[in-house]
Design a protein around this motif. Structure first.
Motif, PDB file in Angstrom:
ATOM      1  N   ASN A   1      43.233  18.596   9.517  1.00  0.00           N
ATOM      2  CA  ASN A   1      44.192  19.193   8.583  1.00  0.00           C
ATOM      3  C   ASN A   1      45.144  18.121   8.060  1.00  0.00           C
ATOM      4  N   MET A   2      45.549  17.209   8.932  1.00  0.00           N
ATOM      5  CA  MET A   2      46.444  16.093   8.596  1.00  0.00           C
ATOM      6  C   MET A   2      47.627  16.548   7.743  1.00  0.00           C
ATOM      7  N   ALA A   3      48.418  17.424   8.334  1.00  0.00           N
ATOM      8  CA  ALA A   3      49.623  17.956   7.686  1.00  0.00           C
ATOM      9  C   ALA A   3      49.325  18.557   6.312  1.00  0.00           C
ATOM     10  N   GLY A   4      48.164  19.131   6.187  1.00  0.00           N
ATOM     11  CA  GLY A   4      47.830  19.817   4.937  1.00  0.00           C
ATOM     12  C   GLY A   4      47.011  18.966   3.980  1.00  0.00           C
ATOM     13  N   MET A   5      47.043  17.642   4.194  1.00  0.00           N
ATOM     14  CA  MET A   5      46.299  16.748   3.287  1.00  0.00           C
ATOM     15  C   MET A   5      44.795  16.977   3.372  1.00  0.00           C
ATOM     16  N   GLY A   6      44.309  17.134   4.603  1.00  0.00           N
ATOM     17  CA  GLY A   6      42.881  17.337   4.813  1.00  0.00           C
ATOM     18  C   GLY A   6      42.410  18.634   4.190  1.00  0.00           C
ATOM     19  N   THR A   7      43.223  19.687   4.368  1.00  0.00           N
ATOM     20  CA  THR A   7      42.869  20.992   3.797  1.00  0.00           C
ATOM     21  C   THR A   7      42.827  20.919   2.271  1.00  0.00           C
ATOM     22  N   ALA A   8      43.843  20.265   1.689  1.00  0.00           N
ATOM     23  CA  ALA A   8      43.872  20.121   0.228  1.00  0.00           C
ATOM     24  C   ALA A   8      42.652  19.349  -0.263  1.00  0.00           C
ATOM     25  N   MET A   9      42.295  18.296   0.489  1.00  0.00           N
ATOM     26  CA  MET A   9      41.132  17.484   0.105  1.00  0.00           C
ATOM     27  C   MET A   9      39.848  18.307   0.173  1.00  0.00           C
ATOM     28  N   MET A  10      39.741  19.089   1.245  1.00  0.00           N
ATOM     29  CA  MET A  10      38.549  19.923   1.418  1.00  0.00           C
ATOM     30  C   MET A  10      38.446  20.944   0.289  1.00  0.00           C
TER      31      MET A  10
ATOM     32  N   SER B   1      39.637  20.700  -2.750  1.00  0.00           N
ATOM     33  CA  SER B   1      39.259  20.086  -4.034  1.00  0.00           C
ATOM     34  C   SER B   1      37.791  19.665  -4.010  1.00  0.00           C
ATOM     35  N   LEU B   2      37.336  19.257  -2.826  1.00  0.00           N
ATOM     36  CA  LEU B   2      35.920  18.891  -2.681  1.00  0.00           C
ATOM     37  C   LEU B   2      35.027  20.114  -2.875  1.00  0.00           C
ATOM     38  N   MET B   3      35.472  21.230  -2.333  1.00  0.00           N
ATOM     39  CA  MET B   3      34.709  22.472  -2.474  1.00  0.00           C
ATOM     40  C   MET B   3      34.603  22.865  -3.940  1.00  0.00           C
TER      41      MET B   3
ATOM     42  N   ASN C   1      31.303  23.055  -6.230  1.00  0.00           N
ATOM     43  CA  ASN C   1      30.978  24.425  -6.643  1.00  0.00           C
ATOM     44  C   ASN C   1      30.856  25.415  -5.486  1.00  0.00           C
ATOM     45  N   VAL C   2      31.412  25.057  -4.332  1.00  0.00           N
ATOM     46  CA  VAL C   2      31.379  25.978  -3.191  1.00  0.00           C
ATOM     47  C   VAL C   2      32.432  27.059  -3.414  1.00  0.00           C
ATOM     48  N   ALA C   3      32.049  28.298  -3.214  1.00  0.00           N
ATOM     49  CA  ALA C   3      32.972  29.412  -3.451  1.00  0.00           C
ATOM     50  C   ALA C   3      34.182  29.308  -2.532  1.00  0.00           C
TER      51      ALA C   3
END
Lengths: 191, 80
Positions: A112-121, A123-125, A129-131
């Motif tokens: 998650n890295m203080a939200g950075m990882g989640t944001a990255m995931m 945007s990657l999704m 084109n992952v729902a």
């Protein structure tokens, strides 16, 4: 055939056996699980919630019925972002503030890295084109996936029904409802 | 399009990752009658395993699978 008819006791014996078989089949029929998937969504992690919805929607595509039970940390992801309710006690307010308010607040269970990882995931999704979880929830509703919410978790965390999402097939329940469904399902999962 | 199979509907699933190809094909096949054929185009390599699994479970039949570069073409007959 004529031979049998001449012997009523043989005929009666066959009829008795037939009746016994029929009642056995009825019992077995009741015990045969439906083409159904019952799933407990215990986790409130973004990744696990996504996996839950992918499996549930996939199950419907495969011709299964899908039922999802949300309990504990899975419950807050069904809160509606925009809804506000009053009249909560101190603990309820605390849980309300600290726990996610809807799908968009969920975090990855790892990196998650203080939200950075989640944001990255996220945007990657989008790029791949992952729902998103929001889209998956919408699709689940369209596909007629039933959602059950654990009443005890609602009460523990001080959530009110008025703050939950508008979902076509959403029911509040206890463990017996899950067990009834699970007992009658070919597949049971705990996520 | 394959010459020997009469296709009644084409389903474009290109660019969609799991679980969308299977979800959409299960919806899309309902648009044709039993006995008719749909042609589904997917770019998800997982479809190669997933579509036959879906067809077996849902009681439909994959008549033919073709690979055209990145695009995988499935000819699916609605049996159920």
């Amino acid at each position: 055939m004529q031979n049998i008819k001449q012997k009523p006791e043989v005929m009666q014996n066959i009829e008795e056996q037939l009746a016994a078989l029929q009642s056995r089949i009825e019992v077995l029929d009741k015990k045969t699980p439906d083409d159904k998937l019952s799933m407990i969504v215990f986790s409130g992690d973004l990744d696990k919630a996504l996996a839950s919805f992918i499996i549930a929607t996939g199950a419907v595509a495969m011709g299964l019925e899908a039922v999802m039970f949300f309990t504990f940390w899975g419950t807050p992801l069904l809160r509606a972002k925009g809804k506000k309710v009053g009249g909560k006690d101190t603990m309820g307010k605390m849980f309300g503030t600290m726990l996610p308010k809807g799908t968009s607040d969920l975090k990855l269970s790892k990196m998650n890295m203080a939200g950075m990882g989640t944001a990255m995931m996220k945007s990657l999704m989008k790029k791949k084109n992952v729902a998103s979880l929001e889209q998956m929830l919408e699709m689940a509703e369209q596909l007629g996936i039933k959602i059950y919410v654990c009443e005890m978790s609602m009460d523990l965390m001080g959530f009110k029904r008025e703050e939950m999402i508008d979902y076509k097939d959403l029911t509040y329940c206890g463990v017996a409802k899950f067990l009834e469904e699970a007992n009658n399902s070919r597949i049971q999962l705990f996520i | 399009m394959s010459e020997d199979i009469k296709v009644d509907k084409v389903l474009d699933l290109k660019g969609l990752p799991c679980p969308m190809p299977v979800v959409k094909v299960s919806k899309g096949i309902k648009d044709v009658e039993v006995g008719q054929v749909i042609e589904a185009h997917s770019t998800d390599p997982g479809s190669l395993t997933d579509f036959p699994a879906w067809a077996r479970t849902s009681g439909n039949e994959i008549l033919k699978t073709e690979q055209d570069g990145e695009v995988i073409k499935f000819y699916i007959k609605r049996n159920a």
